[in-house]
Design an enzyme around this catalytic site. Structure first.
Site, PDB file in Angstrom:
ATOM      1  N   LYS A  51     113.850  85.874  25.821  1.00 12.50           N
ATOM      2  CA  LYS A  51     114.973  85.862  24.878  1.00 12.50           C
ATOM      3  C   LYS A  51     114.772  84.792  23.810  1.00 12.50           C
ATOM      4  O   LYS A  51     115.026  85.023  22.623  1.00 12.50           O
ATOM      5  CB  LYS A  51     116.282  85.601  25.637  1.00 12.50           C
ATOM      6  CG  LYS A  51     117.504  85.393  24.725  1.00 12.50           C
ATOM      7  CD  LYS A  51     117.877  86.671  24.008  1.00 12.50           C
ATOM      8  CE  LYS A  51     119.161  86.536  23.212  1.00 12.50           C
ATOM      9  NZ  LYS A  51     118.974  85.804  21.939  1.00 12.50           N
ATOM     10  N   GLU A  52     114.302  83.615  24.219  1.00 11.73           N
ATOM     11  CA  GLU A  52     114.214  82.490  23.292  1.00 11.73           C
ATOM     12  C   GLU A  52     113.034  82.596  22.325  1.00 11.73           C
ATOM     13  O   GLU A  52     113.165  82.271  21.149  1.00 11.73           O
ATOM     14  CB  GLU A  52     114.110  81.177  24.077  1.00 11.73           C
ATOM     15  CG  GLU A  52     115.383  80.771  24.808  1.00 11.73           C
ATOM     16  CD  GLU A  52     116.443  80.191  23.873  1.00 11.73           C
ATOM     17  OE1 GLU A  52     116.252  80.246  22.647  1.00 11.73           O
ATOM     18  OE2 GLU A  52     117.462  79.697  24.379  1.00 11.73           O
ATOM     19  N   SER A  53     111.886  83.041  22.839  1.00 10.74           N
ATOM     20  CA  SER A  53     110.679  82.975  22.006  1.00 10.74           C
ATOM     21  C   SER A  53     109.827  84.229  22.046  1.00 10.74           C
ATOM     22  O   SER A  53     108.732  84.226  21.489  1.00 10.74           O
ATOM     23  CB  SER A  53     109.821  81.788  22.460  1.00 10.74           C
ATOM     24  OG  SER A  53     109.332  82.009  23.783  1.00 10.74           O
TER      25      SER A  53
END
Length: 473
Positions: free
Chosen positions: A328-330
């Site tokens: 999700k983040e990267s």
């Protein structure tokens, strides 16, 4: 001693195709009937307790804007009751969200006065409940897939296929009937994957669009509503899943005055022409999940697995939680940058890393270590209570990772004050977040949760033999 006739009946029943049923949380229990509150008692208390399906599609509200399909109708009913009050005492609604398959049992127990599911719901045998006049008639079930994949035109083509359904879905009984027809032609049955309880109908549709699930069945109005947001969904209208059904509100059987008021109200109610305006405006801006196990993503995850497993194990975590957060983040990119703030695979800030004693978060190993230690610190300091199950605990940790643990604790306190479950993020405390800060944090937690569930479904292939790591759901 079992009578021969009873034994014969049991044996015959084993020869019939077995219906598909959802996972149950425990053994079936008899539901005792509580004292009925009819309209006179409701007016005296000035509160109408409405049991709603906890699905955001049915009963969501974001910063004062209704996105649930039942909210406009419920508010109009509130105004109708107050417009016919003889003593001028106004009734207010108390919204009580429950899992769909728990709604009628809660009504029977006296936990609410009215059930407004927003979906097809059949009364359970043995419950003393009555239906209103139909909220909606001739509601068909629709087979939903994704554009670009195989289109279905006949029931026989579903033989051997798997459908993802949320608990309480009206499609469960329909699939049982389909399987009986398939059995007559010696065809393999349709399989049902009853999804995790953290997923509602709208989540399943989003995961179908993302390619995580391939097929589902939902009510046509729900499919078409979400099709305006999830543009990759495909509707196979030629497949007749079952005969169309009717949507109702439900009351206790002895609440005749309340039921009569509901029926009179429904004869005059007209759905606002702009009912979906807020829904469309809010959801069109939200992040939508992607398929996290495409070939390139799977290869990246395999390379990252050793470092994710090492630091997850050190903190007593399931490594797939770290993997889902990293996706999700990267998008599993170790070199991801966001200006001078969040950095690397876990998109952790330098200040958060310093709080757990980690520096140089440009380095992959240190970046994952900082993310894992920071999550573990949040869990230990704020969400260590044994009253939380592991999936809810992780949801609270993610919410705190996104917007700060103190704010999340404040939301739990407000949920408790409102009669919501402060130990359940999904559909309970998240309602407070939707009201206070909007859908951003809720979408964030939901997205990571969906990626975790997608990875967990493939755990066997993601963890080489001899290197299994225990799942901590």
């Amino acid at each position: 001693m079992i009578r021969p006739s009873v034994l014969l009946l049991l044996c015959c029943s084993l020869l019939l195709p077995m219906p598909a049923v959802a996972r149950l949380a425990g053994p079936l229990q008899a539901v005792p009937a509580a004292k009925v509150r009819d309209l006179a008692e409701i007016r005296s208390s000035r509160v109408l307790r409405v049991l709603v399906n906890q699905s955001r599609n049915s009963s969501g509200e974001v910063q004062g804007q209704a996105i649930g399909v039942e909210y406009h109708r419920l508010r109009a009913f509130e105004q109708y009751l107050n417009g016919h009050a003889r003593d001028g005492q106004e009734i207010t609604l108390k919204i009580i969200p429950k899992a769909k398959d728990q709604l009628l049992g809660a009504l029977q127990r006296g936990e609410g006065d009215l059930v407004a599911p927003g979906e097809l719901l059949d009364p359970q045998p043995g419950l003393a409940v009555s239906t209103s006049q139909p909220i909606a008639s001739n509601v068909p079930l629709l087979l939903v897939g994704i554009k670009g994949e195989r289109r279905y035109t006949r029931l026989e083509q579903l033989s051997g296929k798997t459908l993802a359904l949320p608990t309480g879905s009206a499609a469960g009984d329909a699939v049982s009937q389909i399987n009986q027809k398939l059995a007559l032609h010696k065809l393999a049955p349709v399989k049902i994957e009853w999804v995790d309880p953290s997923l509602a109908v709208e989540d399943v549709l989003e995961m179908v669009q993302g390619g995580i699930f391939h097929l589902t069945i939902v009510e046509q109005p729900i499919a078409e509503r979400w099709g305006k947001i999830l543009s990759k969904l495909r509707f196979d209208r030629q497949v007749l899943i079952s005969e169309p059904g009717e949507e109702y509100w439900f009351v206790r059987r002895d609440a005749s005055m309340l039921r009569s008021s509901i029926d009179r109200f429904l004869t005059t109610y007209k759905k606002p022409s702009d009912q979906d305006a807020a829904f469309l405006r809010i959801y069109r801006r939200l992040y939508q999940v992607h398929y996290p196990l495409a070939k390139a993503d799977r290869q990246r995850l395999e390379k990252l697995r050793p470092v994710l497993q090492k630091h997850a194990e050190a903190q007593g975590m399931d490594w797939l939680n770290l993997a889902a957060l990293a996706f999700k983040e990267s998008a599993l990119q170790p070199n991801a940058r966001s200006g001078s703030g969040p950095t690397g695979l876990m998109q952790i800030t330098p200040s958060a890393a310093q709080r757990v004693g980690v520096s140089n978060i440009q380095n992959l190993d240190a970046n994952v270590q900082a993310g894992a230690k920071y999550l573990a610190m949040i869990r230990r300091k704020f969400f260590a209570s044994p009253k939380l199950n592991e999936r809810e605990r992780m949801a609270f940790v993610l919410a705190a990772y996104n917007m700060g643990p103190e704010r999340v604790q404040g939301m739990r306190a407000e949920a408790r004050r409102r009669g919501l479950n402060p130990n359940q993020w999904f559909f309970q405390v998240e309602r407070i977040a939707m009201e206070q800060v909007g859908m951003g944090a809720v979408s964030y937690v939901n997205s990571v949760n969906k990626y975790y569930l997608a990875f967990d479904r493939e755990r066997e292939s993601l963890e080489p033999q001899g290197q299994k790591v225990a799942s901590r759901k």
